[in-house]
Design an enzyme around this catalytic site. Structure first.
Site, PDB file in Angstrom:
ATOM      1  N   GLN A 220      36.973  48.966  44.406  1.00 38.41           N
ATOM      2  CA  GLN A 220      37.009  47.915  45.420  1.00 38.41           C
ATOM      3  C   GLN A 220      38.016  46.833  45.084  1.00 38.41           C
ATOM      4  O   GLN A 220      38.448  46.076  45.964  1.00 38.41           O
ATOM      5  CB  GLN A 220      35.624  47.296  45.581  1.00 38.41           C
ATOM      6  CG  GLN A 220      35.182  46.452  44.384  1.00 38.41           C
ATOM      7  CD  GLN A 220      33.765  45.928  44.524  1.00 38.41           C
ATOM      8  OE1 GLN A 220      32.805  46.689  44.440  1.00 38.41           O
ATOM      9  NE2 GLN A 220      33.635  44.634  44.742  1.00 38.41           N
TER      10      GLN A 220
ATOM     11  N   CYS B  37      31.823  45.965  48.303  1.00 41.50           N
ATOM     12  CA  CYS B  37      30.891  46.963  47.768  1.00 41.50           C
ATOM     13  C   CYS B  37      29.991  47.533  48.859  1.00 41.50           C
ATOM     14  O   CYS B  37      29.640  48.716  48.838  1.00 41.50           O
ATOM     15  CB  CYS B  37      30.064  46.374  46.639  1.00 41.50           C
ATOM     16  SG  CYS B  37      28.993  44.990  47.116  1.00 41.50           S
TER      17      CYS B  37
ATOM     18  N   HIS C  50      24.691  43.711  44.807  1.00 42.51           N
ATOM     19  CA  HIS C  50      25.747  44.716  44.714  1.00 42.51           C
ATOM     20  C   HIS C  50      25.317  45.987  45.429  1.00 42.51           C
ATOM     21  O   HIS C  50      24.205  46.484  45.228  1.00 42.51           O
ATOM     22  CB  HIS C  50      26.055  45.002  43.247  1.00 42.51           C
ATOM     23  CG  HIS C  50      27.257  45.858  43.019  1.00 42.51           C
ATOM     24  ND1 HIS C  50      28.468  45.641  43.644  1.00 42.51           N
ATOM     25  CD2 HIS C  50      27.434  46.945  42.217  1.00 42.51           C
ATOM     26  CE1 HIS C  50      29.335  46.541  43.232  1.00 42.51           C
ATOM     27  NE2 HIS C  50      28.739  47.354  42.375  1.00 42.51           N
TER      28      HIS C  50
ATOM     29  N   ASN D 180      29.321  53.855  41.327  1.00 44.31           N
ATOM     30  CA  ASN D 180      29.762  52.475  41.484  1.00 44.31           C
ATOM     31  C   ASN D 180      31.132  52.436  42.152  1.00 44.31           C
ATOM     32  O   ASN D 180      31.725  53.478  42.449  1.00 44.31           O
ATOM     33  CB  ASN D 180      29.789  51.785  40.110  1.00 44.31           C
ATOM     34  CG  ASN D 180      29.676  50.278  40.216  1.00 44.31           C
ATOM     35  OD1 ASN D 180      29.693  49.704  41.301  1.00 44.31           O
ATOM     36  ND2 ASN D 180      29.574  49.613  39.078  1.00 44.31           N
TER      37      ASN D 180
END
Length: 303
Positions: free
Chosen positions: A105, A111, A244, A265
């Site tokens: 990102q 996110c 997140h 992630n």
């Protein structure tokens, strides 16, 4: 500096970053002496204070109440795919070809968009057989009624937007630019029917859903160890204030018998276990590790 292409404009800035680097290194070494099941390591975030890291990379904007689920054409209460009565002991959607390579990102607080896209890429592959990288940038540019581009957002809002507007572009046709751009919402290629929320803090429901497709999940990633996680089953300190957006892409058990959820992630493949983290799931908290079970959802797609 050489490894991560860091250039500091002044000697004062370089000295400041070196002091921050040393403090982070001491934290990494100290944690690795104490933690039994995971370990930390130097990475591209090692010259950032923890406050700088949180400000740049944590951007979920949860609301007090979740959106009502969008109606869709699926008759299933949990997934487009038929639910198994006995879920497998382990699932890894990476091995099943339903997970695209880890994305980064960057300094854009997107996110929420990457989490949304990862879940849609997964269900699209499961239903169609084709793994297609989709455009986060389209969400950042176009989904602006409730979400806020590089300033954060929420996955359920994004699912609702995609279902109502007819789908998404391929990533190659609408590439990520790490900043907000101009909306070009035409030529959709991948659609969804709607989305569903997993009941909060319910492990059985989450594992049932995850056994059938990747999920969008929210976590509290504000703990300092998250910044430097390098491997193992994470069971370190973290709260449950969700900040997140990530994607759950499987679950299993480790060498020491530790049960975990595999999380994709959005901080690039150099972070963690090639961009992934295994998070312990059997804890004495109903929200599980870092609030992992508090706010999970997934897209639905008709065959």
């Amino acid at each position: 500096m050489e490894r991560h292409s860091r250039i500091y404009e002044t000697i004062e800035e370089k000295l400041l970053r070196f002091e921050i680097f040393k403090d982070n290194l001491f934290h990494i070494d100290d944690t690795n002496k104490k933690a039994a099941n995971y370990w930390l390591g130097l990475n591209e975030f090692a010259d950032l204070t923890h406050e700088e890291f949180k400000n740049n990379y944590l951007s979920l904007k949860p609301v007090n109440t979740r959106r009502d689920t969008v109606n869709d054409s699926s008759s299933s209460s949990l997934s487009t795919v038929e639910i198994r009565s006995n879920i497998p002991k382990a699932v890894d959607w990476r091995k099943k070809g339903a997970v695209t390579p880890v994305k980064n990102q960057g300094s854009c607080g997107s996110c929420w968009a990457l989490s949304t896209i990862a879940a849609i890429e997964g269900i699209n592959q499961i239903v169609t057989g084709n793994l297609t990288a989709l455009s986060e940038q389209e969400l950042i540019d176009c989904d602006t009624s409730y979400n806020n581009g590089c300033n954060g957002g929420l996955m359920d809002y994004a699912f609702a937007y995609i279902a109502s507007t007819g789908g998404l572009h391929k990533e190659e046709d609408y590439p990520y630019i790490m900043e907000e751009g101009t909306c070009a919402a035409d030529a959709k290629v991948v659609t969804i029917s709607g989305y569903k929320d997993v009941p909060a803090n319910n492990e059985q429901s989450l594992l049932k859903a995850l056994a059938n497709q990747p999920l969008s999940v929210a976590i509290d990633a504000s703990g300092r160890d998250f910044q430097f996680y390098s491997g193992g089953v994470f069971d370190g300190h973290c709260g449950t204030s969700l900040d997140h957006g990530v994607a759950a892409v499987g679950y299993g058990s480790g060498e020491k018998g530790l049960d975990y959820v595999i999380v994709k992630n959005s901080w690039g493949p150099k972070w963690g276990e090639k961009g992934f983290i295994r998070m312990k799931r059997n804890t004495n908290k109903p929200e599980r590790m870092c609030g992992l079970y508090k706010m999970a959802s997934y897209p639905t797609k008709s065959k």
